[in-house]
Motif scaffolding. Structure first.
Motif, PDB file in Angstrom:
ATOM      1  N   HIS A  48       0.848  -1.209   0.000  1.00  0.00           N
ATOM      2  CA  HIS A  48       0.000   0.000   0.000  1.00  0.00           C
ATOM      3  C   HIS A  48       0.872   1.243   0.000  1.00  0.00           C
ATOM      4  O   HIS A  48       1.396   1.652   1.035  1.00  0.00           O
ATOM      5  N   HIS A  50       1.641   5.148  -2.451  1.00  0.00           N
ATOM      6  CA  HIS A  50       1.176   6.057  -3.505  1.00  0.00           C
ATOM      7  C   HIS A  50       2.395   6.729  -4.119  1.00  0.00           C
ATOM      8  O   HIS A  50       3.032   7.559  -3.482  1.00  0.00           O
ATOM      9  N   LYS A 133      -8.940   0.083  -6.282  1.00  0.00           N
ATOM     10  CA  LYS A 133      -9.197   0.624  -4.948  1.00  0.00           C
ATOM     11  C   LYS A 133     -10.414   1.528  -4.947  1.00  0.00           C
ATOM     12  O   LYS A 133     -10.574   2.388  -5.817  1.00  0.00           O
ATOM     13  N   HIS A 233      -5.759  -0.483   5.815  1.00  0.00           N
ATOM     14  CA  HIS A 233      -5.609   0.105   7.158  1.00  0.00           C
ATOM     15  C   HIS A 233      -6.286  -0.757   8.231  1.00  0.00           C
ATOM     16  O   HIS A 233      -7.104  -0.276   9.007  1.00  0.00           O
ATOM     17  N   ASP A 288       1.806   3.097   3.256  1.00  0.00           N
ATOM     18  CA  ASP A 288       1.028   4.307   2.954  1.00  0.00           C
ATOM     19  C   ASP A 288       1.774   5.577   3.381  1.00  0.00           C
ATOM     20  O   ASP A 288       1.157   6.588   3.695  1.00  0.00           O
TER      21      ASP A 288
HETATM   22 ZN   LIG Z   1      -3.379   5.041   0.930  1.00  0.00          ZN
END
Ligand SMILES: [Zn+2]
Length: 356
Positions: A48, A50, A133, A233, A288
């Motif tokens: 996870h 970005h 997602k 999460h 993340d």
């Molecule tokens: Zn994220």
């Protein structure tokens, strides 16, 4: 003035009794073992992250330094822009980067939106995406042609979830946020400082409560047993691992990723460790957080050591005023969480259901 009074006066003059909470930066006086973990003990997949704004070469250097085999970039772009990002990473190092597509809500007001969404999804998977997602704007923000908030369990989305099973890729859900984000931003809120800095992160008074949102999501998990879901999460419920234990026990098609929840997991190390041992086959390593060497090392320290009371990895904004404790996970559990579980998701291979 007596000697005692003089001493008290001297001491109080030294104390800043009007210290503001935002200026309070206590330093722990604890002296306990502290382990430096430069590389993950086993090759790790960050499931996870970005990376849209990053240069693949820069990221790769950090990955090599820390023992990160692969990063799954959850692109936050849609359409051709997303395809371009995907190509940029996959061409640069196909063995090191994967991409999860982002739900494209454009055209939601149009009658053929739900069919087009399935087509868009197929197009991305054909181009190499390993999942889709769906973010928390579903349930909190996205409105249909009638002006109604679109529910997560709206049956019009069902063909999308069924298509994921056919294509053999998971749907990732990030629905809702920490429990504290749904409460008033007041002196009782354990994430007060963070929410005071970002009041727009608070959802107190939203049309659907957090419990409603998770119930809608969990209904989708149950309705589509052949579709694999990744609940990002820690399924948004790391505050209550008993809830999560029940979710994973009743929905064999659900995985969770631990990204951005080290702070929650690390402040309840006994409960977390039990949970990780019990559900080792269903938890994915993810961060993340902006890929940085020290960020990864703090994550490894959390999973691998029994160090006590250290800082959790985070961006500038801290999640809460506490520190974390390492989980000291055994090797077989680390291997699954770091890598093997993610590999299973890359190879769903169009088989209905998932091996347990
Ligand atoms: Zn994220």
């Amino acid at each position: 003035m007596s000697e005692t009074d003089k001493f008290i006066a001297m001491v109080s003059a030294k104390a800043d009794v009007d210290l503001r909470l935002s200026d309070f930066q206590p330093r722990s006086m604890l002296v306990t073992p502290a382990h430096h973990v430069p590389r993950a003990k086993f090759a790790a997949i960050d499931y996870h992250n970005h990376l849209d704004a990053h240069d693949p070469a820069d990221v790769l250097r950090i990955m090599d330094e820390c023992g990160i085999e692969r990063i799954v970039n959850i692109t936050m772009k849609v359409g051709d822009e997303a395809l371009a990002v995907m190509r940029r990473f996959h061409t640069f190092a196909p063995e090191r980067f994967s991409t999860i597509a982002w739900m494209d809500w454009s055209g939601l007001q149009e009658p053929d939106f739900f069919e087009r969404t399935v087509e868009r999804f197929r197009r991305f998977v054909e181009a190499g995406a390993c999942g889709l997602k769906i973010w928390k704007d579903l349930g909190l923000q996205v409105r249909d042609a009638n002006g109604e908030l679109l529910r997560i369990d709206d049956v019009r989305l069902a063909p999308l979830f069924e298509e994921a099973a056919k294509l053999g890729v998971p749907i990732m859900f990030h629905i809702a946020d920490p429990d504290a984000f749904f409460l008033p931003i007041d002196r009782f809120n354990e994430r007060y400082e963070e929410l005071a800095a970002h009041p727009d992160w608070g959802f107190h008074g939203s049309q659907y409560s957090k419990d409603d949102l998770l119930a809608q999501r969990d209904r989708v998990f149950a309705r589509h047993p052949h579709t694999t879901f990744v609940a990002a999460h820690m399924a948004e419920k790391p505050e209550n691992l008993a809830y999560l234990d029940n979710l994973l026990s009743t929905c064999p098609n659900v995985f969770v990723d631990m990204s951005a929840r080290t702070a929650e997991l690390g402040r309840q190390p006994y409960t977390s460790r039990d949970f990780f041992l019990r559900h080792a086959g269903r938890i994915l390593f993810g961060t993340d957080l902006v890929p940085e060497i020290e960020m990864y090392r703090l994550n490894f320290r959390f999973l691998e050591t029994s160090d006590e009371y250290f800082e959790y990895p985070s961006h500038a904004s801290r999640q809460g005023r506490w520190n974390i404790y390492g989980l000291h996970l055994p090797d077989d559990v680390l291997r699954k969480i770091y890598r093997e579980n993610a590999l299973r998701l890359f190879n769903l291979d169009q088989k209905p259901g998932i091996p347990r």
